[in-house]
Design an enzyme around this catalytic site. Structure first.
Site, PDB file in Angstrom:
ATOM      1  N   TYR A 165       0.648  -1.550   0.320  1.00  0.00           N
ATOM      2  CA  TYR A 165      -0.444   0.125  -0.385  1.00  0.00           C
ATOM      3  C   TYR A 165       0.675   1.190   0.074  1.00  0.00           C
ATOM      4  O   TYR A 165       0.789   1.856   1.518  1.00  0.00           O
ATOM      5  CB  TYR A 165      -0.641  -0.246   0.897  1.00  0.00           C
ATOM      6  CG  TYR A 165      -1.869  -1.225   1.463  1.00  0.00           C
ATOM      7  CD1 TYR A 165      -2.131  -2.421   0.071  1.00  0.00           C
ATOM      8  CD2 TYR A 165      -2.839  -1.384   2.097  1.00  0.00           C
ATOM      9  CE1 TYR A 165      -3.116  -3.154   0.066  1.00  0.00           C
ATOM     10  CE2 TYR A 165      -3.444  -2.267   1.777  1.00  0.00           C
ATOM     11  CZ  TYR A 165      -3.752  -3.213   0.981  1.00  0.00           C
ATOM     12  OH  TYR A 165      -4.629  -4.140   0.999  1.00  0.00           O
ATOM     13  N   ASP A 194      -1.331 -18.250  -1.363  1.00  0.00           N
ATOM     14  CA  ASP A 194      -2.399 -18.716  -1.742  1.00  0.00           C
ATOM     15  C   ASP A 194      -2.648 -20.356  -1.129  1.00  0.00           C
ATOM     16  O   ASP A 194      -3.338 -20.611  -0.553  1.00  0.00           O
ATOM     17  CB  ASP A 194      -2.225 -18.835  -2.931  1.00  0.00           C
ATOM     18  CG  ASP A 194      -0.738 -19.676  -3.706  1.00  0.00           C
ATOM     19  OD1 ASP A 194      -0.081 -18.444  -2.571  1.00  0.00           O
ATOM     20  OD2 ASP A 194      -0.348 -19.890  -4.182  1.00  0.00           O
ATOM     21  N   ASP A 198     -10.267 -10.748   6.482  1.00  0.00           N
ATOM     22  CA  ASP A 198     -11.238 -11.327   5.757  1.00  0.00           C
ATOM     23  C   ASP A 198     -12.116 -12.802   5.963  1.00  0.00           C
ATOM     24  O   ASP A 198     -13.009 -12.934   6.090  1.00  0.00           O
ATOM     25  CB  ASP A 198     -11.661  -9.847   4.887  1.00  0.00           C
ATOM     26  CG  ASP A 198     -11.767  -9.100   5.114  1.00  0.00           C
ATOM     27  OD1 ASP A 198     -10.899  -8.363   5.568  1.00  0.00           O
ATOM     28  OD2 ASP A 198     -12.511  -8.473   4.099  1.00  0.00           O
TER      29      ASP A 198
HETATM   30 MG    MG Z   1      -9.951  -5.450   4.489  1.00  0.00          MG
END
Ligand code: MG
Ligand code: NAI
Length: 352
Positions: free
Chosen positions: A133, A216, A244
């Protein structure tokens, strides 16, 4: 009477509803918290052209902690809401740890068949200040045949080492097991570097059993064998996605809290649910407030109020375990406020 000064930024959508419930519950366990609310949000952006005022960071700097709802709403691009508020706060305040505990709470069901609370108890430690990010990059030759985009990642020695060390410390306190998320086969510069820092830090923790898994394969492991995992450390992007996923395989996004933590304690830390503003259910009064209430408990813990934090945690478990008051995401019919009331009442009783 405590003297904590807490900033709240309810934000957008269900962030507003769930923050009100978290404030209600914390007031019930620790009377006297001094709250100051900031209406920084996408609505404010549409009015003024910015998510927060130019001196927003200075305004927040004097608080002991920040409770954030969620920001983001249709009509404002997500990168504007995120980079206009959340990411500047995380970076200005040295909140380089994003801590995301994920566990199966009483009275809730895992999306996984035949899995119980003993199998699902993870702590995801996400790097929160650099990595993928990054603002470095841009679009080149826009509109011309050679158009391309560059999005750079930044992995500093200091940034990798401090987050990995933080994760080792948590693993040493918990099960003594730590798994690092990598992808050194595809990302040939950043991830081998991350792995080498991980191995160097590991040498200081002979008592911690380590694994390094490609992200993964690790995603599949969370679904197939969550019981083999405990603390997971990942870069900003990998930690974001894995948390998440981990929240979804336990009781869902409505239950997962997080803390943006400055371990040096020089600046306020910021607590929020993992979920976003959920525009699809905003304004209906049916959002599950548990994630935000548990984020409030993490905040109390960070402030040193461990008894009050434990009361909130136990109250959530008791109310969900009893199964009488549940929001629709948990299969019930209760409103956000009804679940908040039930938890506040139970938490207050536990403190008496
Ligand atoms: Mg998030
Ligand atoms: P989301 O987390 O808001 O919603 C995903 C799904 O989960 C939706 O179906 C929603 O109804 C459900 N859900 C989420 N929280 C819930 C709760 N407490 N109770 C019941 N159901 C719940 O993610 P989405 O839809 O990707 O993003 C919506 C907006 O939120 C976007 O603008 C996004 O940028 C923003 N966002 C903000 C975050 C933050 O402020 N930290 C984090 C994630 C997203």
């Amino acid at each position: 009477m405590n003297r904590y000064r807490i900033a709240t930024i309810p934000g957008d959508g269900i962030g507003v509803d769930v923050t009100a419930e978290a404030v209600k519950v914390l007031d019930a366990v620790l009377p006297g918290l001094a709250w100051t609310e900031f209406d920084w949000s996408c609505a404010q952006y549409l009015r003024t052209g910015s998510m927060m005022p130019p001196d927003g960071i200075e305004q927040l700097a004097g608080f002991d902690a920040i409770l954030l709802g969620a920001v983001g709403f249709p009509g404002v691009p997500d990168h504007v809401s995120l980079w206009g508020l959340l990411i500047p706060v995380r970076r200005a305040f040295g909140q380089y740890v994003n801590l995301r505990p994920v566990r199966l709470l009483p009275g809730t069901e895992s999306a996984l068949r035949d899995r119980g609370a003993a199998d699902l108890d993870l702590l995801i430690v996400r790097e929160n200040s650099e990595g993928e990010y990054s603002e470095l990059g841009g679009i080149h030759n826009p509109g011309r045949p050679g158009e391309f985009v560059l999005q750079e990642s930044v992995f500093t020695r200091v940034g990798c080492e401090r987050i990995i060390r933080y994760a080792f410390d948590r693993a040493a306190e918990r099960s003594g097991r730590l798994c690092s998320a990598t992808k050194s086969n595809g990302l040939i510069h950043s991830m081998p570097y991350w792995d080498s820092v991980f191995e160097q830090v590991a040498a200081d923790y002979p008592g911690v059993e380590t694994r390094q898994m490609h992200v993964d394969a690790l995603a599949a492991e969370i679904v197939l064998h969550p019981d083999r995992l405990d603390v997971i450390v990942g870069s900003n992007l990998f930690g974001d996605i894995l948390s998440d996923l981990a929240a979804a395989v336990t009781g869902g996004l409505g239950l997962a809290p997080s803390g943006n933590i400055d371990p040096a304690r020089e600046h306020p830390s910021m607590f929020e649910a993992v979920h976003g503003s959920a525009p699809d259910i905003a304004g209906q009064g049916i959002a599950d407030p548990v994630a935000q209430i548990l984020a409030g408990a993490m905040m109390l813990d960070q402030l040193g109020e461990s008894a009050a934090a434990a009361a909130v945690d136990t109250a959530v478990c008791d109310v969900l375990g009893a199964g009488e008051v549940r929001t629709p995401d948990l299969g019930g019919k209760a409103t956000t406020a009804e679940l908040g009331d039930a938890i506040a009442e139970r938490a207050a009783a536990l403190m008496r």
